[in-house]
Write a protein that holds these residues in place. Structure first.
Motif, PDB file in Angstrom:
ATOM      1  N   GLU A 142       8.375  -0.274   4.497  1.00  0.00           N
ATOM      2  CA  GLU A 142       9.576  -0.103   3.667  1.00  0.00           C
ATOM      3  C   GLU A 142       9.994  -1.453   3.088  1.00  0.00           C
ATOM      4  N   HIS A 143      10.878  -1.408   2.110  1.00  0.00           N
ATOM      5  CA  HIS A 143      11.424  -2.627   1.487  1.00  0.00           C
ATOM      6  C   HIS A 143      10.323  -3.629   1.128  1.00  0.00           C
ATOM      7  N   LEU A 144       9.298  -3.109   0.436  1.00  0.00           N
ATOM      8  CA  LEU A 144       8.111  -3.903   0.116  1.00  0.00           C
ATOM      9  C   LEU A 144       8.460  -5.181  -0.655  1.00  0.00           C
ATOM     10  N   ILE A 145       9.340  -5.054  -1.638  1.00  0.00           N
ATOM     11  CA  ILE A 145       9.623  -6.198  -2.509  1.00  0.00           C
ATOM     12  C   ILE A 145      10.387  -7.289  -1.758  1.00  0.00           C
ATOM     13  N   GLU A 146      11.433  -6.897  -1.055  1.00  0.00           N
ATOM     14  CA  GLU A 146      12.210  -7.895  -0.305  1.00  0.00           C
ATOM     15  C   GLU A 146      11.353  -8.557   0.772  1.00  0.00           C
ATOM     16  N   HIS A 147      10.639  -7.749   1.543  1.00  0.00           N
ATOM     17  CA  HIS A 147       9.830  -8.315   2.626  1.00  0.00           C
ATOM     18  C   HIS A 147       8.714  -9.191   2.074  1.00  0.00           C
ATOM     19  N   GLY A 148       8.111  -8.760   0.960  1.00  0.00           N
ATOM     20  CA  GLY A 148       7.038  -9.552   0.353  1.00  0.00           C
ATOM     21  C   GLY A 148       7.537 -10.909  -0.098  1.00  0.00           C
TER      22      GLY A 148
ATOM     23  N   ALA B 246       1.117  -7.643  -0.839  1.00  0.00           N
ATOM     24  CA  ALA B 246       1.846  -6.711   0.029  1.00  0.00           C
ATOM     25  C   ALA B 246       1.324  -5.305  -0.194  1.00  0.00           C
ATOM     26  N   ASN B 247       1.032  -4.593   0.878  1.00  0.00           N
ATOM     27  CA  ASN B 247       0.671  -3.190   0.709  1.00  0.00           C
ATOM     28  C   ASN B 247       1.528  -2.282   1.558  1.00  0.00           C
ATOM     29  N   ASP B 248       1.705  -1.090   1.014  1.00  0.00           N
ATOM     30  CA  ASP B 248       2.574  -0.104   1.647  1.00  0.00           C
ATOM     31  C   ASP B 248       1.704   0.746   2.559  1.00  0.00           C
ATOM     32  N   VAL B 249       1.731   0.446   3.848  1.00  0.00           N
ATOM     33  CA  VAL B 249       0.830   1.148   4.771  1.00  0.00           C
ATOM     34  C   VAL B 249       1.330   2.558   5.123  1.00  0.00           C
ATOM     35  N   SER B 250       2.488   2.957   4.586  1.00  0.00           N
ATOM     36  CA  SER B 250       2.942   4.325   4.836  1.00  0.00           C
ATOM     37  C   SER B 250       2.309   5.303   3.843  1.00  0.00           C
TER      38      SER B 250
ATOM     39  N   GLY C  14      -7.534   1.345   7.299  1.00  0.00           N
ATOM     40  CA  GLY C  14      -8.636   2.294   7.372  1.00  0.00           C
ATOM     41  C   GLY C  14      -9.022   2.947   6.054  1.00  0.00           C
ATOM     42  N   THR C  15      -8.162   2.860   5.028  1.00  0.00           N
ATOM     43  CA  THR C  15      -8.485   3.505   3.754  1.00  0.00           C
ATOM     44  C   THR C  15      -9.495   2.654   2.982  1.00  0.00           C
ATOM     45  N   ASP C  16     -10.142   3.273   1.986  1.00  0.00           N
ATOM     46  CA  ASP C  16     -11.049   2.517   1.122  1.00  0.00           C
ATOM     47  C   ASP C  16     -10.357   2.078  -0.162  1.00  0.00           C
ATOM     48  N   THR C  17      -9.114   2.564  -0.364  1.00  0.00           N
ATOM     49  CA  THR C  17      -8.344   2.130  -1.534  1.00  0.00           C
ATOM     50  C   THR C  17      -7.084   1.410  -1.059  1.00  0.00           C
ATOM     51  N   ASN C  18      -6.502   0.669  -1.974  1.00  0.00           N
ATOM     52  CA  ASN C  18      -5.269  -0.031  -1.656  1.00  0.00           C
ATOM     53  C   ASN C  18      -4.352  -0.024  -2.870  1.00  0.00           C
ATOM     54  N   LYS C  19      -3.055  -0.023  -2.596  1.00  0.00           N
ATOM     55  CA  LYS C  19      -2.037  -0.113  -3.647  1.00  0.00           C
ATOM     56  C   LYS C  19      -1.219  -1.338  -3.273  1.00  0.00           C
ATOM     57  N   VAL C  20      -1.313  -2.388  -4.082  1.00  0.00           N
ATOM     58  CA  VAL C  20      -0.675  -3.645  -3.668  1.00  0.00           C
ATOM     59  C   VAL C  20       0.278  -4.199  -4.720  1.00  0.00           C
ATOM     60  N   LEU C  21       1.208  -4.972  -4.236  1.00  0.00           N
ATOM     61  CA  LEU C  21       2.029  -5.847  -5.074  1.00  0.00           C
ATOM     62  C   LEU C  21       1.545  -7.256  -4.800  1.00  0.00           C
ATOM     63  N   ILE C  22       1.463  -8.066  -5.856  1.00  0.00           N
ATOM     64  CA  ILE C  22       1.093  -9.477  -5.649  1.00  0.00           C
ATOM     65  C   ILE C  22       2.271 -10.353  -6.049  1.00  0.00           C
ATOM     66  N   PHE C  23       2.723 -11.156  -5.110  1.00  0.00           N
ATOM     67  CA  PHE C  23       3.819 -12.100  -5.356  1.00  0.00           C
ATOM     68  C   PHE C  23       3.234 -13.490  -5.538  1.00  0.00           C
ATOM     69  N   HIS C  24       3.735 -14.193  -6.555  1.00  0.00           N
ATOM     70  CA  HIS C  24       3.239 -15.534  -6.847  1.00  0.00           C
ATOM     71  C   HIS C  24       4.306 -16.567  -6.515  1.00  0.00           C
TER      72      HIS C  24
END
Ligand code: C5P
Length: 246
Positions: free
Chosen positions: A176-182, A196-200, A207-217
């Motif tokens: 949860e709170h991906l942006i703040e925590h990232g 940052a990836n949302d493991v929920s 374990g998945t073969d795909t990922n949905k991520v946010l990248i913070f610079h």
């Protein structure tokens, strides 16, 4: 082109989860599969880098042409990271390092009714006392901030003397709170990039073969990448690390 854009570079990737021993046959572990880190290592190898892969126990084959170091615990991972970063160009910590470890691993297998074992109570209950593991990336940030100061130490570890600027990338598995925590983790660990990836989500994380991520610079920019195979996420990460290399 991308092929060869890491030629002559030394990169370190950590992968998998650590296992913290409770007794000779049991440990505290986590659900990290190591897939993201192994894909990062393979992608860097294909782009010409000398790749050092520091891996916790995983069910994946050792990638060909990669320098593999296998570890079990967070403390072992920390030791080998410090031993190898002095002449590295980049460190990508995709490992799920355990935040805590049992204060002491029992030397013999703990029995159901062994009330001599520290922490075992009446009624057959057992408590395991956990102590915090060092946060490798946060500690490294502190050491590098003190860098050059002779004898600078954190927790008995002296500042690594790096031969070149080390690009540091962290991961964050969040529910949860991906942006703040990232953002907070990028800042706390003083990283060049945080992924940052949302493991929920069922298409992202362990374990998945795909990922949905946010990248913070480091400059405050944030990118929201679409769901991609982990191979594609690995390529996207190296695409962003390459321009940062000196
Ligand atoms: O704070 P959190 O554990 O979520 O941060 C995750 C990032 O920090 C990952 O890049 C992980 O490899 C790294 N980490 C670390 N040492 C720890 C725990 C996490 O370097 N003890």
């Amino acid at each position: 082109g991308r092929k060869g854009d890491l030629a002559g570079r030394r990169v370190i990737v950590t992968a998998g989860g650590t296992q913290e021993p409770i007794d000779p046959v049991r440990y505290i572990g986590n659900r990290s599969s190591g897939k993201m880190g192994y894909n990062l290592a393979i992608e860097a190898r294909d782009r010409g880098a000398h790749v050092i892969l520091i891996s916790g126990p995983v069910a994946l084959p050792a990638p060909y042409g990669v320098e593999l170091h296998q570890v079990e615990t967070a403390l072992q991972m920390r030791d080998i990271v410090y031993a190898l970063i002095t002449d590295a160009d980049a460190l990508i910590m995709s490992a799920a390092v355990a935040d805590f470890r049992p204060a002491q691993a029992a030397t013999q297998k703990i029995k159901k009714t062994d009330n001599k074992v520290a922490g075992q109570h009446e009624k057959g209950e057992l408590s395991i006392h956990l102590v915090p593991n060092p946060d490798i990336l946060a500690e490294l940030a502190g050491l590098l901030a003190d860098g050059g100061h002779a004898g600078a130490q954190h927790d008995g570890i002296s500042s690594p003397q790096l031969k070149r600027r080390l690009i540091r990338v962290g991961f964050a598995a969040e529910t949860e709170h991906l942006i703040e925590h990232g953002r907070a983790k990028l800042q706390k660990k003083q990283l060049d990039m945080l992924v940052a990836n949302d493991v929920s989500r069922s298409d992202s994380g362990f374990g998945t073969d795909t990922n949905k991520v946010l990248i913070f610079h480091a400059n405050g920019d944030m990118e929201d990448l679409p769901v991609m195979p982990k191979t594609g996420v690995a390529a996207a990460i190296w695409d962003r690390v390459v321009p940062l290399l000196g």
